[in-house]
Design a protein around this motif. Sequence first.
Motif, PDB file in Angstrom:
ATOM      1  N   LYS A   1       0.743  -1.431   0.051  1.00 34.67           N
ATOM      2  CA  LYS A   1      -0.179   0.074  -0.159  1.00 34.67           C
ATOM      3  C   LYS A   1       0.738   1.144   0.099  1.00 34.67           C
ATOM      4  O   LYS A   1       0.474   2.279  -0.102  1.00 34.67           O
ATOM      5  CB  LYS A   1      -0.989   0.134   1.156  1.00 34.67           C
ATOM      6  CG  LYS A   1      -0.364  -0.045   2.432  1.00 34.67           C
ATOM      7  CD  LYS A   1      -1.405   0.180   3.766  1.00 34.67           C
ATOM      8  CE  LYS A   1      -0.504   0.282   5.113  1.00 34.67           C
ATOM      9  NZ  LYS A   1      -1.436   0.077   6.271  1.00 34.67           N
ATOM     10  N   ASN A   2       2.041   1.122   0.495  1.00 30.11           N
ATOM     11  CA  ASN A   2       2.935   2.184   0.288  1.00 30.11           C
ATOM     12  C   ASN A   2       3.771   2.591  -0.828  1.00 30.11           C
ATOM     13  O   ASN A   2       4.768   3.158  -0.926  1.00 30.11           O
ATOM     14  CB  ASN A   2       3.809   2.184   1.548  1.00 30.11           C
ATOM     15  CG  ASN A   2       3.166   2.323   2.809  1.00 30.11           C
ATOM     16  OD1 ASN A   2       2.069   3.065   2.856  1.00 30.11           O
ATOM     17  ND2 ASN A   2       3.582   1.546   3.974  1.00 30.11           N
ATOM     18  N   ILE A   3       3.753   1.362  -1.893  1.00 27.01           N
ATOM     19  CA  ILE A   3       4.157   1.701  -3.170  1.00 27.01           C
ATOM     20  C   ILE A   3       3.282   2.069  -4.290  1.00 27.01           C
ATOM     21  O   ILE A   3       2.071   1.607  -4.463  1.00 27.01           O
ATOM     22  CB  ILE A   3       4.651   0.480  -3.403  1.00 27.01           C
ATOM     23  CG1 ILE A   3       5.770  -0.313  -2.402  1.00 27.01           C
ATOM     24  CG2 ILE A   3       5.580   0.337  -4.865  1.00 27.01           C
ATOM     25  CD1 ILE A   3       6.234  -1.785  -2.927  1.00 27.01           C
ATOM     26  N   THR A   4       3.582   3.025  -4.971  1.00 22.34           N
ATOM     27  CA  THR A   4       2.621   3.776  -6.052  1.00 22.34           C
ATOM     28  C   THR A   4       3.668   3.632  -7.441  1.00 22.34           C
ATOM     29  O   THR A   4       4.813   3.965  -7.435  1.00 22.34           O
ATOM     30  CB  THR A   4       2.460   5.261  -5.787  1.00 22.34           C
ATOM     31  OG1 THR A   4       1.885   5.179  -4.583  1.00 22.34           O
ATOM     32  CG2 THR A   4       1.875   5.664  -6.773  1.00 22.34           C
ATOM     33  N   LEU A   5       2.810   3.053  -8.271  1.00 20.14           N
ATOM     34  CA  LEU A   5       3.449   2.934  -9.816  1.00 20.14           C
ATOM     35  C   LEU A   5       2.797   4.194 -10.509  1.00 20.14           C
ATOM     36  O   LEU A   5       1.766   4.242 -10.773  1.00 20.14           O
ATOM     37  CB  LEU A   5       3.093   1.539 -10.378  1.00 20.14           C
ATOM     38  CG  LEU A   5       3.286   0.471  -9.548  1.00 20.14           C
ATOM     39  CD1 LEU A   5       2.754  -1.057 -10.457  1.00 20.14           C
ATOM     40  CD2 LEU A   5       4.836   0.233  -9.323  1.00 20.14           C
ATOM     41  N   LEU A   6       3.913   4.981 -10.777  1.00 19.62           N
ATOM     42  CA  LEU A   6       3.513   6.183 -11.489  1.00 19.62           C
ATOM     43  C   LEU A   6       3.643   6.124 -13.037  1.00 19.62           C
ATOM     44  O   LEU A   6       4.795   6.166 -13.321  1.00 19.62           O
ATOM     45  CB  LEU A   6       4.129   7.508 -11.007  1.00 19.62           C
ATOM     46  CG  LEU A   6       3.758   8.804 -11.506  1.00 19.62           C
ATOM     47  CD1 LEU A   6       2.321   9.115 -11.445  1.00 19.62           C
ATOM     48  CD2 LEU A   6       4.448   9.919 -10.711  1.00 19.62           C
ATOM     49  N   ILE A   7       2.547   5.993 -13.927  1.00 18.09           N
ATOM     50  CA  ILE A   7       2.868   5.923 -15.295  1.00 18.09           C
ATOM     51  C   ILE A   7       3.096   7.034 -15.823  1.00 18.09           C
ATOM     52  O   ILE A   7       2.594   7.870 -16.064  1.00 18.09           O
ATOM     53  CB  ILE A   7       1.523   5.312 -16.053  1.00 18.09           C
ATOM     54  CG1 ILE A   7       0.898   4.083 -15.171  1.00 18.09           C
ATOM     55  CG2 ILE A   7       1.312   5.261 -17.439  1.00 18.09           C
ATOM     56  CD1 ILE A   7      -0.457   3.704 -15.659  1.00 18.09           C
TER      57      ILE A   7
ATOM     58  N   LYS B   1      15.180   9.778 -18.391  1.00 15.68           N
ATOM     59  CA  LYS B   1      14.078  10.078 -19.226  1.00 15.68           C
ATOM     60  C   LYS B   1      12.463   9.838 -18.692  1.00 15.68           C
ATOM     61  O   LYS B   1      11.460  10.164 -19.170  1.00 15.68           O
ATOM     62  CB  LYS B   1      14.155   9.805 -20.777  1.00 15.68           C
ATOM     63  CG  LYS B   1      13.275  10.365 -21.645  1.00 15.68           C
ATOM     64  CD  LYS B   1      13.757  10.041 -23.130  1.00 15.68           C
ATOM     65  CE  LYS B   1      12.780  10.550 -24.279  1.00 15.68           C
ATOM     66  NZ  LYS B   1      11.675  10.067 -24.151  1.00 15.68           N
ATOM     67  N   SER B   2      12.694   8.817 -18.050  1.00 10.68           N
ATOM     68  CA  SER B   2      11.370   8.586 -17.125  1.00 10.68           C
ATOM     69  C   SER B   2      11.005   9.616 -16.370  1.00 10.68           C
ATOM     70  O   SER B   2       9.489   9.769 -16.282  1.00 10.68           O
ATOM     71  CB  SER B   2      11.558   7.433 -16.320  1.00 10.68           C
ATOM     72  OG  SER B   2      11.897   5.944 -16.992  1.00 10.68           O
ATOM     73  N   LEU B   3      11.628  10.377 -15.924  1.00 15.87           N
ATOM     74  CA  LEU B   3      11.455  11.626 -14.872  1.00 15.87           C
ATOM     75  C   LEU B   3      11.076  12.595 -15.871  1.00 15.87           C
ATOM     76  O   LEU B   3      10.002  13.385 -15.808  1.00 15.87           O
ATOM     77  CB  LEU B   3      12.481  11.905 -14.069  1.00 15.87           C
ATOM     78  CG  LEU B   3      12.389  12.929 -13.059  1.00 15.87           C
ATOM     79  CD1 LEU B   3      12.253  14.338 -13.614  1.00 15.87           C
ATOM     80  CD2 LEU B   3      11.097  12.585 -12.044  1.00 15.87           C
ATOM     81  N   LEU B   4      12.024  13.020 -16.812  1.00 23.48           N
ATOM     82  CA  LEU B   4      11.818  14.222 -17.690  1.00 23.48           C
ATOM     83  C   LEU B   4      11.950  13.828 -19.101  1.00 23.48           C
ATOM     84  O   LEU B   4      13.070  13.428 -19.250  1.00 23.48           O
ATOM     85  CB  LEU B   4      12.990  15.370 -17.338  1.00 23.48           C
ATOM     86  CG  LEU B   4      12.752  16.475 -18.339  1.00 23.48           C
ATOM     87  CD1 LEU B   4      11.422  17.121 -18.462  1.00 23.48           C
ATOM     88  CD2 LEU B   4      13.818  17.312 -17.790  1.00 23.48           C
ATOM     89  N   PRO B   5      10.912  13.649 -19.819  1.00 23.68           N
ATOM     90  CA  PRO B   5       9.558  14.479 -19.596  1.00 23.68           C
ATOM     91  C   PRO B   5       8.466  13.461 -18.812  1.00 23.68           C
ATOM     92  O   PRO B   5       7.311  13.796 -18.812  1.00 23.68           O
ATOM     93  CB  PRO B   5       9.253  14.634 -21.040  1.00 23.68           C
ATOM     94  CG  PRO B   5       9.826  13.639 -21.893  1.00 23.68           C
ATOM     95  CD  PRO B   5      11.049  13.165 -21.264  1.00 23.68           C
ATOM     96  N   GLY B   6       8.753  12.335 -18.580  1.00 24.64           N
ATOM     97  CA  GLY B   6       7.845  11.308 -18.251  1.00 24.64           C
ATOM     98  C   GLY B   6       6.724  11.495 -17.353  1.00 24.64           C
ATOM     99  O   GLY B   6       5.671  11.362 -17.610  1.00 24.64           O
TER     100      GLY B   6
END
Length: 416
Positions: free
Chosen positions: A97-103, A182-187
């Motif tokens: 519950k403390n892990i979030t998968l951010l698409i 690149k997952s961060l910017l622009p992701g």
Amino acid sequence: MQGKINLEYGESHLELELSANYQVLQSNINNKKIDWDNKIKQSFSQPINSATLSKIVADEKPEKVVILVNDITRPVKYDIVLKPMLDELLQAGIQSKNITLLIATGMHRPMTTQEVESTLGKEISDNFNWQNHLCEENLVYYGELSEGVPLYVNSLVKEADLLCAVGVIAPHYMAGYSGGRKSLLPGVCGRETIEAHHSLMRIAGSKTAHLKGNPFHQVTLEGAEKTNLRFISNLVVDSKNKAINLVVGHWLKAWEHGVTICQRSSVIEIKQLADIVIVSAGGFPKDINMYQSQKALENASYCVKDGGLILLLAECREGLGEEVFERWVDEGPTPAYLEDMIRDVSELGVHKAYAVARVAVKNSLYLYSKLDDETAKKAFMIPVNSIDEFINKYIDKDKLVYVMPHGANTVPKYKA
């Protein structure tokens, strides 16, 4: 030379028969079978320039973990890059519950529940929190990066005690190579950030398989460092889009190691420029729309003579794929006009129109797809209804032809 070549198109294949002077451009550097179970175990137990996830959790006791994952336009083998990461975090004491998968959608459309289930797998999608990034909602400002790029990032990134990312390292037509930072910017950045960042493609150094002096790449590094991206798990693919290695560990050092591997398997040196290039984007989802298929067109332009012909095979089941891109190609009467008009425009979608236009200025572009003829012509491409007719009309024994089965991942490098 005569032969038959199978090229991916959507979720099926097309067969070409050529009797001309042709060469297939794709690497054959890694044909050996990989023991992925052993590779995964070794990579996560001995991460590159980083402590293991288990030790990070034991030492730092993070409460919130956020993992950046790709959207549907960038397929990933999540059983290799994500599941081992989740397993180790759970074993280290982090609750699901403390892990979030951010698409990391960037400015793409959000994924549906069904798409998330089919890509991440039902076990992961059912048991972990996941959320689509929306580029105009829940943003935090981190300040200004070089080249004047303002950094707005999804608020979940700011809230994370441990920020990780999974993805794929392959050639990229602006960033040099995908994956890692690149997952961060622009992701997971805001619209204003992404538009300013993508405008850097007009600077000469921002190009495929090129990192030194690449401002697009440099800004992504700054973004990842500023937001404290910590740990990555990235697959490395070759020019056939086949997974050939796994790099795990420090967000930059592990990624750089993966890039070195990718260079050997995706950059192909050529001694001549071709008269004609036949290029497949590589099938679904790389040819889901023209917006994505453009990457193959860009790479094909590196190996064809000025004035030569490029035939792009891309299903484009979702049309042109982006509203701004579609509007700009619709408004440009000629490639030269469009290239000049949008040179200083930063609106996202424009960069793709610009990229198509600059190739169309130098080459005649042909397209075999599901787009109607009028839409293909708007994108400065001549619609082709029969590949055999194209071959019979334009290809003869005096023409040098390159065939690129996986154009999005194959980077020809011409040495004059």
